[in-house]
Design a protein around this motif. Structure first.
Motif, mmCIF file in Angstrom:
data_model
loop_
_atom_site.group_PDB
_atom_site.id
_atom_site.type_symbol
_atom_site.label_atom_id
_atom_site.label_comp_id
_atom_site.label_asym_id
_atom_site.label_seq_id
_atom_site.Cartn_x
_atom_site.Cartn_y
_atom_site.Cartn_z
ATOM 1 N N ASN A 107 0.834 -1.192 0.000
ATOM 2 C CA ASN A 107 0.000 0.000 0.000
ATOM 3 C C ASN A 107 0.875 1.250 0.000
ATOM 4 O OD1 ASN A 107 -2.645 -1.023 0.003
ATOM 5 N ND2 ASN A 107 -2.671 -1.287 2.218
ATOM 6 N N LYS A 109 2.432 4.637 1.450
ATOM 7 C CA LYS A 109 2.967 4.780 2.799
ATOM 8 C C LYS A 109 1.978 5.359 3.808
ATOM 9 C CE LYS A 109 7.864 5.018 1.604
ATOM 10 N NZ LYS A 109 9.101 5.827 1.667
ATOM 11 N N ARG A 110 1.044 6.171 3.384
ATOM 12 C CA ARG A 110 0.142 6.809 4.346
ATOM 13 C C ARG A 110 -0.916 5.849 4.886
ATOM 14 N NH1 ARG A 110 -4.141 10.923 1.708
ATOM 15 N NH2 ARG A 110 -4.993 10.571 3.789
ATOM 16 N N TYR A 111 -1.022 4.666 4.275
ATOM 17 C CA TYR A 111 -2.035 3.688 4.689
ATOM 18 C C TYR A 111 -1.373 2.505 5.406
ATOM 19 C CZ TYR A 111 -4.758 6.500 1.455
ATOM 20 O OH TYR A 111 -5.356 7.564 0.832
ATOM 21 N N TYR A 112 -2.195 1.616 5.979
ATOM 22 C CA TYR A 112 -1.652 0.432 6.635
ATOM 23 C C TYR A 112 -0.716 -0.300 5.686
ATOM 24 C CZ TYR A 112 -4.817 0.641 10.670
ATOM 25 O OH TYR A 112 -5.470 1.012 11.819
ATOM 26 N N GLN A 113 0.495 -0.604 6.167
ATOM 27 C CA GLN A 113 1.455 -1.325 5.360
ATOM 28 C C GLN A 113 1.200 -2.828 5.440
ATOM 29 O OE1 GLN A 113 4.198 0.516 3.406
ATOM 30 N NE2 GLN A 113 2.229 1.538 3.681
ATOM 31 N N LYS A 284 -7.218 6.668 10.091
ATOM 32 C CA LYS A 284 -6.744 7.378 8.899
ATOM 33 C C LYS A 284 -5.846 6.492 8.041
ATOM 34 C CE LYS A 284 -7.000 11.928 11.074
ATOM 35 N NZ LYS A 284 -6.257 13.148 11.477
ATOM 36 N N ASN A 285 -5.619 5.268 8.497
ATOM 37 C CA ASN A 285 -4.764 4.350 7.748
ATOM 38 C C ASN A 285 -5.526 3.548 6.703
ATOM 39 O OD1 ASN A 285 -3.269 4.125 10.851
ATOM 40 N ND2 ASN A 285 -2.122 4.816 9.075
ATOM 41 N N LYS A 287 -8.104 3.999 3.333
ATOM 42 C CA LYS A 287 -8.621 4.968 2.377
ATOM 43 C C LYS A 287 -10.136 4.855 2.342
ATOM 44 C CE LYS A 287 -8.428 6.531 -2.412
ATOM 45 N NZ LYS A 287 -7.823 6.328 -3.748
#
Length: 351
Positions: A107, A109-113, A284-285, A287
């Motif tokens: 994903n 970087k701003r979301y759950y990896q 917030k992780n 979308k």
């Protein structure tokens, strides 16, 4: 004219290889354009075929752009041309213009990896039970003491606390009203179950060389393992037991490599975590996407009727169906029904 022709020839020779012949320059260009060692995982940059043979003459299937492939080794033809042999035995070009080395699906970087090592439990494995706890261990204790039936609401209430105290007094245990390992075993449960219920994390069912679709299917496959199991509030353990809506989502995400902390399978049963669907929705992780753009694998969140309070989450299967844990069991239902039909939003775990 002769001077200009000679100058042009010198410049051309310099461009081709600073003194190398045209043939030597071509070999050098090939070495630069093709992998010379195993890249392990590649992503297709443009539609590219896999082949049955190393010479790349017998086509198998066209791989779409952004497809991930797992490479077993780099091999060469009899004439020395490099090829990539995949773990399934097929061959693909080693041309860097067509395939690129990558760490695998991930994903932004701003979301759950997405993780590719087995996710570990978050919280204490082997926690004691007291007032306010929920989950599988509470459910088993309350059933053993005759406080609830198979589909009862498993929250460690005052009635449970007093019943535990009476049981402890009868069996000459410290009278605390809380369930520790000694009380658990005296109730007839095994020491191993005291820890295994807490420690269960769904095994990873997707690899770095699998794409988005495979991760979504890994999540859904895990959810299907709970089909028909009873709804147990605060529960998120192995498919031997039931669980609740966010417990189902948590284990499904684990199977696909997402650890949705601060929500966890252990924390889920602790007091103050009765509504982890709200924490998942607020994260917030993930979308968030419009309901009109929902896709298979999205999380569907619901408002409690008449309020703007999140009270439920389900996994979207497509064709307006979801898999969910809703009293009395885990089941497949229409995305909207008479029990819960106010959609709060849609979160996408895999991008």
């Amino acid at each position: 004219m002769k001077f200009k022709w000679f100058k042009s020839l010198v410049v051309t020779a310099a461009i081709l290889g600073f003194g190398m012949t045209v043939s030597e320059s071509s070999v050098h260009a090939e070495e630069v354009s093709f992998y010379t060692s195993n890249p392990v995982i590649i992503k297709v940059k443009m539609p590219t075929y896999t082949y049955q043979d190393i010479e790349l003459t017998k086509k198998i299937a066209l791989q779409k752009k952004d497809t991930f492939l797992h490479v077993k080794r780099l091999v060469k033809t009899e004439t020395g041309k490099p090829r990539l042999q995949l773990t399934n035995g097929k061959y693909v070009t080693a041309n860097k213009l067509k395939v690129v080395k990558t760490k695998g699906y991930q994903n932004p970087k701003r979301y759950y990896q997405v993780q590719y090592k087995q996710i570990q439990p978050t919280g204490k494995v082997g926690y004691n039970l007291s007032r306010g706890y929920e989950g599988v261990k509470t459910w088993k204790v309350m059933r053993k003491l005759g406080i609830i039936g198979t589909h009862g609401y498993a929250k460690y209430n005052n009635k449970t606390w007093y019943a535990v105290r009476s049981f402890q007094a009868k069996h000459k245990l410290p009278v605390t009203g809380d369930v520790d390992l000694r009380t658990w075993q005296k109730l007839g449960f095994s020491e191993s179950s005291w820890y295994s219920i807490d420690s269960y994390i769904a095994p990873l069912k997707a690899h770095a060389w699998d794409g988005r679709s495979a991760h979504i299917e890994a999540m859904i496959k895990q959810a299907y393992q709970y089909m028909g199991n009873p709804y147990i509030v605060g529960a998120s353990s192995s498919p031997k037991y039931g669980l609740d809506c966010s417990g189902l989502v948590t284990q499904a995400l684990y199977a696909a490599g997402i650890n949705p902390v601060p929500v966890s399978s252990i924390q889920h049963a602790h007091p103050g975590n009765e509504w982890n669907s709200r924490k998942l929705f607020a994260s917030k992780n993930f979308k968030h996407v419009p309901y009109s753009q929902r896709q298979r694998g999205d999380l569907i969140f619901y408002y409690q009727p008449g309020t703007h309070t999140i009270w439920h989450v389900a996994i979207y299967l497509g064709n307006n169906k979801v898999i969910e844990s809703w009293p009395p069991r885990v089941m497949i239902q229409p995305i909207k029904n008479s029990h819960r039909n106010v959609i709060a939003g849609v979160a996408r775990p895999f991008l």
